[in-house]
Design a protein around this motif. Sequence first.
Motif, PDB file in Angstrom:
ATOM      1  N   ASP A  73       0.822  -1.203   0.000  1.00 55.15           N
ATOM      2  CA  ASP A  73       0.000   0.000   0.000  1.00 55.15           C
ATOM      3  C   ASP A  73       0.863   1.262   0.000  1.00 55.15           C
ATOM      4  OD1 ASP A  73      -2.145  -1.775   0.192  1.00 55.15           O
ATOM      5  OD2 ASP A  73      -2.415  -1.453   2.345  1.00 55.15           O
ATOM      6  N   LEU A  74       1.887   1.294   0.837  1.00 57.53           N
ATOM      7  CA  LEU A  74       2.768   2.462   0.899  1.00 57.53           C
ATOM      8  C   LEU A  74       3.611   2.589  -0.364  1.00 57.53           C
ATOM      9  CD1 LEU A  74       1.774   2.463   3.845  1.00 57.53           C
ATOM     10  CD2 LEU A  74       4.045   3.235   4.476  1.00 57.53           C
ATOM     11  N   SER A  75       3.935   1.467  -0.988  1.00 55.12           N
ATOM     12  CA  SER A  75       4.658   1.524  -2.259  1.00 55.12           C
ATOM     13  C   SER A  75       3.798   2.177  -3.332  1.00 55.12           C
ATOM     14  CB  SER A  75       5.081   0.120  -2.705  1.00 55.12           C
ATOM     15  OG  SER A  75       6.040  -0.417  -1.812  1.00 55.12           O
ATOM     16  N   ALA A  76       2.516   1.835  -3.370  1.00 52.09           N
ATOM     17  CA  ALA A  76       1.611   2.451  -4.346  1.00 52.09           C
ATOM     18  C   ALA A  76       1.483   3.950  -4.084  1.00 52.09           C
ATOM     19  CB  ALA A  76       0.242   1.772  -4.300  1.00 52.09           C
ATOM     20  N   ALA A  77       1.344   4.341  -2.837  1.00 52.23           N
ATOM     21  CA  ALA A  77       1.240   5.768  -2.493  1.00 52.23           C
ATOM     22  C   ALA A  77       2.534   6.501  -2.846  1.00 52.23           C
ATOM     23  CB  ALA A  77       0.922   5.929  -1.004  1.00 52.23           C
ATOM     24  N   SER A  78       3.671   5.855  -2.619  1.00 52.04           N
ATOM     25  CA  SER A  78       4.968   6.472  -2.926  1.00 52.04           C
ATOM     26  C   SER A  78       5.140   6.679  -4.422  1.00 52.04           C
ATOM     27  CB  SER A  78       6.107   5.601  -2.379  1.00 52.04           C
ATOM     28  OG  SER A  78       6.018   5.515  -0.973  1.00 52.04           O
ATOM     29  N   GLU A  79       4.737   5.703  -5.210  1.00 50.44           N
ATOM     30  CA  GLU A  79       4.821   5.865  -6.665  1.00 50.44           C
ATOM     31  C   GLU A  79       3.910   6.998  -7.120  1.00 50.44           C
ATOM     32  OE1 GLU A  79       6.088   5.019 -10.664  1.00 50.44           O
ATOM     33  OE2 GLU A  79       6.950   4.860  -8.668  1.00 50.44           O
ATOM     34  N   ASN A  80       2.733   7.114  -6.518  1.00 50.14           N
ATOM     35  CA  ASN A  80       1.839   8.229  -6.860  1.00 50.14           C
ATOM     36  C   ASN A  80       2.491   9.577  -6.532  1.00 50.14           C
ATOM     37  OD1 ASN A  80      -0.081   6.442  -7.776  1.00 50.14           O
ATOM     38  ND2 ASN A  80      -1.704   7.164  -6.417  1.00 50.14           N
ATOM     39  N   ILE A  81       3.229   9.643  -5.428  1.00 54.88           N
ATOM     40  CA  ILE A  81       3.951  10.871  -5.070  1.00 54.88           C
ATOM     41  C   ILE A  81       4.938  11.228  -6.175  1.00 54.88           C
ATOM     42  CG2 ILE A  81       5.726  11.820  -3.506  1.00 54.88           C
ATOM     43  CD1 ILE A  81       4.242  10.309  -1.216  1.00 54.88           C
ATOM     44  N   LEU A  82       5.717  10.259  -6.597  1.00 60.58           N
ATOM     45  CA  LEU A  82       6.731  10.510  -7.623  1.00 60.58           C
ATOM     46  C   LEU A  82       6.105  10.902  -8.958  1.00 60.58           C
ATOM     47  CD1 LEU A  82       9.081   7.556  -6.695  1.00 60.58           C
ATOM     48  CD2 LEU A  82       9.596   9.993  -6.415  1.00 60.58           C
ATOM     49  N   LEU A  83       5.036  10.223  -9.335  1.00 62.72           N
ATOM     50  CA  LEU A  83       4.365  10.536 -10.599  1.00 62.72           C
ATOM     51  C   LEU A  83       3.703  11.914 -10.548  1.00 62.72           C
ATOM     52  CD1 LEU A  83       2.795   7.067 -11.434  1.00 62.72           C
ATOM     53  CD2 LEU A  83       4.720   8.178 -12.600  1.00 62.72           C
ATOM     54  N   ALA A  84       3.064  12.230  -9.438  1.00 60.67           N
ATOM     55  CA  ALA A  84       2.416  13.538  -9.309  1.00 60.67           C
ATOM     56  C   ALA A  84       3.449  14.654  -9.318  1.00 60.67           C
ATOM     57  CB  ALA A  84       1.579  13.588  -8.029  1.00 60.67           C
TER      58      ALA A  84
END
Length: 191
Positions: A110-121
């Motif tokens: 779950d935190l990996s998905a949120a972290s990737e969203n941070i980088l993409l955003a």
Amino acid sequence: MKIKNAIPEPYKANEAYMSILGRVSVRRYTDQPVSSDQMSAILHAAMSAPSGVNKQPWDFIVVDDRELLSQLADALPYAKMTADAPVAIVVCGNRERFLDGVDDVLWEQDLSAASENILLAAHAIGLGGVWTCIYPHEERISPVRSILNLPDNLIPFNLIPIGYPEKEHAPMDKWHSERVHQNCFEDLTKS
């Protein structure tokens, strides 16, 4: 179906898709500040990530204090760039929102998905960042916990420094056709 080695033409015009392909790890930043609107946009994207049973087991510590950024850079062996970043996000797992039983480890996904969203955003709005690892290394967890005064229920997972890239980076072509298998595993290197 035949998987193609080239990006299909219709997708090259899709801004969101091309933004994903254009994201790079950024480790050097200008001194231009990151605005609260930009951070809000990034955090909204982070919280849009999927999570098991929608538990959303994350908390985000936004660090823009120069002294704290320097302390984190000193404490983490692969996050030295944090000292020069205008802001960083420490992504934390909150034990109070972990699943029970054998699924209690899903928070990492779950935190990996949120972290990737941070980088993409960040990339999508003209900023850059880089994922630096904290968890599962206790020698990294402990100092971050101390520097940020984290309660026991929060596990620092990673640190993502964010800022305006010092220079433009060309994205790498990371496509490897030999890593794509259809219907079953086939070792394409042995023919």
